[in-house]
Write an enzyme that holds these catalytic residues in place. Structure first.
Site, PDB file in Angstrom:
ATOM      1  N   LEU A 167       0.844  -1.192   0.000  1.00 59.37           N
ATOM      2  CA  LEU A 167       0.000   0.000   0.000  1.00 59.37           C
ATOM      3  C   LEU A 167       0.883   1.248   0.000  1.00 59.37           C
ATOM      4  CD1 LEU A 167      -2.593  -1.307   2.606  1.00 59.37           C
ATOM      5  CD2 LEU A 167      -3.031  -0.908   0.183  1.00 59.37           C
ATOM      6  N   TYR A 203       2.107   2.652   8.040  1.00 60.37           N
ATOM      7  CA  TYR A 203       1.588   2.611   6.671  1.00 60.37           C
ATOM      8  C   TYR A 203       2.225   1.426   5.947  1.00 60.37           C
ATOM      9  CZ  TYR A 203       5.654   5.748   5.609  1.00 60.37           C
ATOM     10  OH  TYR A 203       6.888   6.342   5.504  1.00 60.37           O
ATOM     11  N   CYS A 204       1.473   0.871   5.010  1.00 57.42           N
ATOM     12  CA  CYS A 204       1.877  -0.332   4.274  1.00 57.42           C
ATOM     13  C   CYS A 204       2.337  -1.436   5.236  1.00 57.42           C
ATOM     14  CB  CYS A 204       2.980  -0.004   3.264  1.00 57.42           C
ATOM     15  SG  CYS A 204       3.206  -1.304   2.017  1.00 57.42           S
ATOM     16  N   PRO A 205       1.465  -1.831   6.194  1.00 58.19           N
ATOM     17  CA  PRO A 205       1.872  -2.842   7.165  1.00 58.19           C
ATOM     18  C   PRO A 205       2.040  -4.215   6.513  1.00 58.19           C
ATOM     19  CG  PRO A 205      -0.480  -2.399   7.361  1.00 58.19           C
ATOM     20  CD  PRO A 205       0.062  -1.413   6.368  1.00 58.19           C
ATOM     21  N   LYS A 240       8.535   1.282  13.390  1.00 56.21           N
ATOM     22  CA  LYS A 240       8.906   0.829  12.051  1.00 56.21           C
ATOM     23  C   LYS A 240       9.740   1.885  11.324  1.00 56.21           C
ATOM     24  CE  LYS A 240       6.624  -0.394   7.655  1.00 56.21           C
ATOM     25  NZ  LYS A 240       5.359  -0.815   7.054  1.00 56.21           N
TER      26      LYS A 240
END
EC number: 2.3.1.204
Length: 281
Positions: free
Chosen positions: A90, A145-147, A158
């Protein structure tokens, strides 16, 4: 895992200092070209490094958001260029404080399974920062975001995400490393995008609820001002350790002949986004 990182020959294509004229669309076209070339045995295992100016890279699922145009207009109003990538995942933020590394391998006889590709990148990053005492974990960081299951983190924050692209018997394992700047500020940008592009609408696909506090840069996490150049040196040192021969290269003739076709595919995929940006004007 060691077998993948250990190569007789590593070619490094460093595009980390090319500047503003090097667009992210060219990057994704380049990785596809390298996949095809390395997969066909026309080039050795290759590491490519790249940095892009204010870009938000969207995944295919992001293009299905109900109010995508509003989200796109928000990103452009903040000075970011939105593009759609061809590998999974994502939305992620790229800027001059984010170093991207792609490792391109040939698919060997038995193939490279997905986790093995992720593990080799995790191993490389651990080796690059082995002089710091903090352990680097690979697990999903909820609220990032974008896990994904291979989010790289220190102390639950992260700093990197890994994706993969497979094409023509080549495998590209790609990572973005937040080296400098504020991880939470990048997360705020993505959070604002989803708030506008999804709103309260129910969607089949579950989009992340971004919590800026769970993201950070390596400079923030290590408490040391790191630069892209510092991290590049660490990468080169590890590639040298893991090869008999490390050399700097550019696209070879075979790759230069492939690149226009792969680049055009990426451009075609991005036409819808380009139209939305133009509608704003």
């Amino acid at each position: 895992m060691e077998g993948l990182l250990r190569q007789h020959e590593w070619r490094i294509i460093d595009q980390s200092a090319v500047g503003l004229h090097f667009q992210a669309l060219q990057s994704f076209g380049t990785d596809d070209t390298l996949c095809a070339s390395v997969g066909a045995g026309k080039a050795p295992a290759t590491a490519r490094t790249w940095v892009h100016h204010n870009t938000v890279v969207l995944g295919i699922q992001d293009t299905r958001l109900p109010f995508l145009q509003e989200g796109i207009q928000f990103l452009t109003s903040q000075g970011y260029q939105p593009i759609v990538r061809n590998s999974g995942g994502l939305a992620v933020v790229l800027d001059e404080g984010v170093l991207n590394i792609s490792l391109i391998f040939p698919e060997v006889e038995k193939g490279i399974d997905i986790n093995r590709g992720y593990d080799v990148m995790w191993q490389l990053i651990q080796q690059m920062f082995a002089d710091f005492s903090q352990p680097i974990e690979a697990r999903e960081i909820v609220g990032s975001y974008c896990p994904g299951s291979y989010d790289l983190s220190i102390g639950g924050k992260k700093f990197a995400g890994i994706s993969q692209r497979r094409l023509k018997r080549g495998v590209a394992v790609q990572i973005y490393l937040c080296v400098t700047g504020s991880g939470s500020k990048r997360a705020e940008l993505v959070s604002g995008f989803y708030e506008l592009a999804k709103k309260e609408m129910e969607t089949k696909f579950v989009y992340p609820e971004v919590i800026p506090a769970v993201m950070a840069s390596l400079s923030e996490l290590f408490g040391v001002e790191m630069t892209i150049s510092d991290v590049m040196l660490r990468l080169l040192k590890q590639l040298k350790t893991n090869s008999d021969y490390l050399y700097a290269g550019q696209l070879n003739e075979f790759e230069l002949s492939l690149f226009p076709g792969y680049y055009q595919r990426v451009v075609d995929r991005n036409e819808k986004i380009a139209e939305m940006v133009n509608l704003k004007g």
